[in-house]
Design a protein around this motif. Structure first.
Motif, PDB file in Angstrom:
ATOM      1  N   SER A  16      -0.438   8.385   9.505  1.00  0.00           N
ATOM      2  CA  SER A  16      -1.422   7.968   8.421  1.00  0.00           C
ATOM      3  C   SER A  16      -0.841   6.577   7.981  1.00  0.00           C
ATOM      4  O   SER A  16      -1.999   5.817   7.805  1.00  0.00           O
ATOM      5  CB  SER A  16      -1.002   9.054   7.364  1.00  0.00           C
ATOM      6  N   MET A  17       0.352   6.101   7.607  1.00  0.00           N
ATOM      7  CA  MET A  17       0.438   5.077   7.126  1.00  0.00           C
ATOM      8  C   MET A  17       0.116   3.904   8.325  1.00  0.00           C
ATOM      9  O   MET A  17      -0.147   2.690   7.921  1.00  0.00           O
ATOM     10  CB  MET A  17       1.925   5.070   6.466  1.00  0.00           C
ATOM     11  N   GLY A  18       0.578   4.246   9.471  1.00  0.00           N
ATOM     12  CA  GLY A  18       0.185   3.237  10.503  1.00  0.00           C
ATOM     13  C   GLY A  18      -1.204   2.988  10.574  1.00  0.00           C
ATOM     14  O   GLY A  18      -1.837   1.659  10.662  1.00  0.00           O
ATOM     15  N   ALA A  19      -1.982   3.824  10.302  1.00  0.00           N
ATOM     16  CA  ALA A  19      -3.434   3.889  10.312  1.00  0.00           C
ATOM     17  C   ALA A  19      -4.112   2.956   8.989  1.00  0.00           C
ATOM     18  O   ALA A  19      -4.902   2.369   9.098  1.00  0.00           O
ATOM     19  CB  ALA A  19      -4.378   4.961  10.535  1.00  0.00           C
ATOM     20  N   ALA A  20      -3.513   3.359   8.063  1.00  0.00           N
ATOM     21  CA  ALA A  20      -3.677   2.577   6.597  1.00  0.00           C
ATOM     22  C   ALA A  20      -3.496   1.212   6.925  1.00  0.00           C
ATOM     23  O   ALA A  20      -4.116   0.360   6.293  1.00  0.00           O
ATOM     24  CB  ALA A  20      -2.902   3.197   5.640  1.00  0.00           C
ATOM     25  N   LYS A  21      -2.387   0.803   7.485  1.00  0.00           N
ATOM     26  CA  LYS A  21      -2.203  -0.766   7.382  1.00  0.00           C
ATOM     27  C   LYS A  21      -3.208  -1.182   8.480  1.00  0.00           C
ATOM     28  O   LYS A  21      -3.259  -2.489   8.235  1.00  0.00           O
ATOM     29  CB  LYS A  21      -0.688  -0.959   7.955  1.00  0.00           C
ATOM     30  N   ARG A  22      -3.497  -0.705   9.682  1.00  0.00           N
ATOM     31  CA  ARG A  22      -4.304  -1.128  10.674  1.00  0.00           C
ATOM     32  C   ARG A  22      -5.726  -1.420  10.115  1.00  0.00           C
ATOM     33  O   ARG A  22      -6.223  -2.426  10.126  1.00  0.00           O
ATOM     34  CB  ARG A  22      -4.288  -0.161  11.868  1.00  0.00           C
ATOM     35  N   PHE A  23      -6.179  -0.434   9.528  1.00  0.00           N
ATOM     36  CA  PHE A  23      -7.341  -0.439   8.912  1.00  0.00           C
ATOM     37  C   PHE A  23      -7.501  -1.443   7.670  1.00  0.00           C
ATOM     38  O   PHE A  23      -8.528  -2.287   7.718  1.00  0.00           O
ATOM     39  CB  PHE A  23      -8.081   0.753   8.656  1.00  0.00           C
ATOM     40  N   GLY A  24      -6.556  -1.492   6.971  1.00  0.00           N
ATOM     41  CA  GLY A  24      -6.500  -2.316   5.757  1.00  0.00           C
ATOM     42  C   GLY A  24      -6.486  -3.669   6.387  1.00  0.00           C
ATOM     43  O   GLY A  24      -7.089  -4.593   5.510  1.00  0.00           O
ATOM     44  N   TYR A  43       3.254   4.865  -1.419  1.00  0.00           N
ATOM     45  CA  TYR A  43       2.722   4.386  -0.367  1.00  0.00           C
ATOM     46  C   TYR A  43       1.578   3.501  -1.005  1.00  0.00           C
ATOM     47  O   TYR A  43       1.227   2.296  -0.335  1.00  0.00           O
ATOM     48  CB  TYR A  43       1.636   5.587   0.235  1.00  0.00           C
ATOM     49  N   GLU A  44       0.790   3.626  -1.979  1.00  0.00           N
ATOM     50  CA  GLU A  44       0.049   2.721  -2.657  1.00  0.00           C
ATOM     51  C   GLU A  44       0.654   1.010  -2.987  1.00  0.00           C
ATOM     52  O   GLU A  44       0.431   0.186  -2.531  1.00  0.00           O
ATOM     53  CB  GLU A  44      -0.077   3.031  -4.064  1.00  0.00           C
ATOM     54  N   LYS A  45       2.021   1.402  -3.285  1.00  0.00           N
ATOM     55  CA  LYS A  45       2.916   0.182  -3.585  1.00  0.00           C
ATOM     56  C   LYS A  45       3.324  -0.541  -2.276  1.00  0.00           C
ATOM     57  O   LYS A  45       2.981  -1.888  -2.311  1.00  0.00           O
ATOM     58  CB  LYS A  45       4.329   0.718  -4.201  1.00  0.00           C
ATOM     59  N   GLU A  46       3.437   0.284  -1.353  1.00  0.00           N
ATOM     60  CA  GLU A  46       3.736  -0.338   0.043  1.00  0.00           C
ATOM     61  C   GLU A  46       2.636  -1.193   0.694  1.00  0.00           C
ATOM     62  O   GLU A  46       2.595  -2.183   1.218  1.00  0.00           O
ATOM     63  CB  GLU A  46       4.241   0.602   1.098  1.00  0.00           C
ATOM     64  N   LEU A  47       1.284  -0.550   0.609  1.00  0.00           N
ATOM     65  CA  LEU A  47       0.137  -1.096   1.283  1.00  0.00           C
ATOM     66  C   LEU A  47      -0.240  -2.294   0.267  1.00  0.00           C
ATOM     67  O   LEU A  47      -0.852  -3.251   0.706  1.00  0.00           O
ATOM     68  CB  LEU A  47      -1.023   0.053   1.289  1.00  0.00           C
ATOM     69  N   ARG A  48      -0.080  -2.172  -1.190  1.00  0.00           N
ATOM     70  CA  ARG A  48      -0.550  -3.375  -1.872  1.00  0.00           C
ATOM     71  C   ARG A  48       0.509  -4.466  -1.665  1.00  0.00           C
ATOM     72  O   ARG A  48      -0.165  -5.492  -1.724  1.00  0.00           O
ATOM     73  CB  ARG A  48      -0.419  -2.722  -3.389  1.00  0.00           C
ATOM     74  N   THR A  49       1.864  -4.305  -1.631  1.00  0.00           N
ATOM     75  CA  THR A  49       2.559  -5.408  -1.219  1.00  0.00           C
ATOM     76  C   THR A  49       1.996  -6.199   0.151  1.00  0.00           C
ATOM     77  O   THR A  49       2.289  -7.082   0.393  1.00  0.00           O
ATOM     78  CB  THR A  49       4.052  -4.854  -0.723  1.00  0.00           C
ATOM     79  N   ILE A  52      -3.076  -4.793   0.901  1.00  0.00           N
ATOM     80  CA  ILE A  52      -4.255  -3.934   1.059  1.00  0.00           C
ATOM     81  C   ILE A  52      -4.619  -3.055  -0.163  1.00  0.00           C
ATOM     82  O   ILE A  52      -3.489  -2.667  -0.868  1.00  0.00           O
ATOM     83  CB  ILE A  52      -3.671  -2.959   2.339  1.00  0.00           C
ATOM     84  N   GLU A  53      -5.947  -2.914  -0.711  1.00  0.00           N
ATOM     85  CA  GLU A  53      -6.212  -2.250  -1.630  1.00  0.00           C
ATOM     86  C   GLU A  53      -6.081  -0.831  -1.397  1.00  0.00           C
ATOM     87  O   GLU A  53      -6.809  -0.412  -0.318  1.00  0.00           O
ATOM     88  CB  GLU A  53      -7.642  -2.512  -2.149  1.00  0.00           C
ATOM     89  N   ALA A  54      -5.411  -0.052  -2.091  1.00  0.00           N
ATOM     90  CA  ALA A  54      -5.193   1.286  -1.517  1.00  0.00           C
ATOM     91  C   ALA A  54      -4.944   2.346  -3.081  1.00  0.00           C
ATOM     92  O   ALA A  54      -4.533   1.714  -3.936  1.00  0.00           O
ATOM     93  CB  ALA A  54      -3.786   1.586  -0.846  1.00  0.00           C
TER      94      ALA A  54
END
Length: 215
Positions: A16-24, A43-49, A52-54
């Protein structure tokens, strides 16, 4: 150009997080659905860092009301859904004769019925979108000690083909990625490699089933 939105049901630290980062990285806004709010916030914090808007939305895939509420909140927040990735699965370990009907039905509800419910909820808000379902090698090569999970993976594979037959005429792509191995970082079956394949499937929109045997 309107930014696209991917909703990931069954968000977790692997695929899931792999896909979130790839699509992000490709400009998608990311909506994550999982049971625990505190985990979603991490997860939000990791992606925003990562730029990526999450946003996370608490939702339990085993509860029809909870899952519907979470997807409705995604639509209210982002206004659209372009890609659905269903990555939830459940399987109580045990041989077939060790399973109770109760456990088998519970696992199937999470592995398959939750996917169907998610699809039905996103379709009214999706135009020429993609539905991506995480499959597994157990669907093709069952292992007795994981009978319940294998039945779920067989179900998600069957559902993918049925949905594809129904929805392709409406411009909706349905694809399942049959992961024939154990997901582990730093291996050919890393979440990053799997996420790359999911993104390629979304772009090419051709095969209903793609077998992932490691890169």
């Amino acid at each position: 150009m309107t930014e696209k939105v991917i909703v990931i049901v069954g968000a977790g630290p692997g695929i899931s997080m792999g896909a979130a980062k790839r699509f992000g990285r490709e400009g998608f806004k990311v909506a994550l659905i999982a049971r625990r709010l505190e985990v979603l916030q991490e997860y939000e914090k990791e992606l925003r860092t990562a730029g990526i808007e999450a946003k996370g939305f608490p939702g339990d895939v085993s509860s029809e009301v909870s899952l519907k509420t979470a997807i409705s909140a995604v639509v209210d927040t982002f206004g659209r859904i372009d890609v659905l990735l269903y990555n939830a699965a459940s399987g109580k370990p045990g041989k077939p004769t060790e399973l109770t009907a109760e456990y088998l039905v519970r696992d199937f509800k999470i592995s398959v019925a939750g996917a169907l419910l998610s699809v039905k909820e996103v379709l009214p808000h999706m135009e020429n979108g993609s539905i991506l379902l995480t499959g597994g090698g157990l669907a093709l090569d069952p292992y007795a000690d994981y009978a319940s999970l294998a039945i779920g993976k067989a179900g998600i594979r069957n559902l993918a083909y049925s949905l594809s037959q129904e929805l392709s005429a409406k411009g909706i792509y349905v694809g399942t990625l049959t992961v024939k191995g154990f997901v582990k970082k730093g291996t050919p079956f890393s979440p990053e490699h799997i996420a790359d394949t999911f993104y390629t499937m979304n772009q090419e929109r051709s095969e209903t089933e793609v077998a992932f045997e490691g890169k």
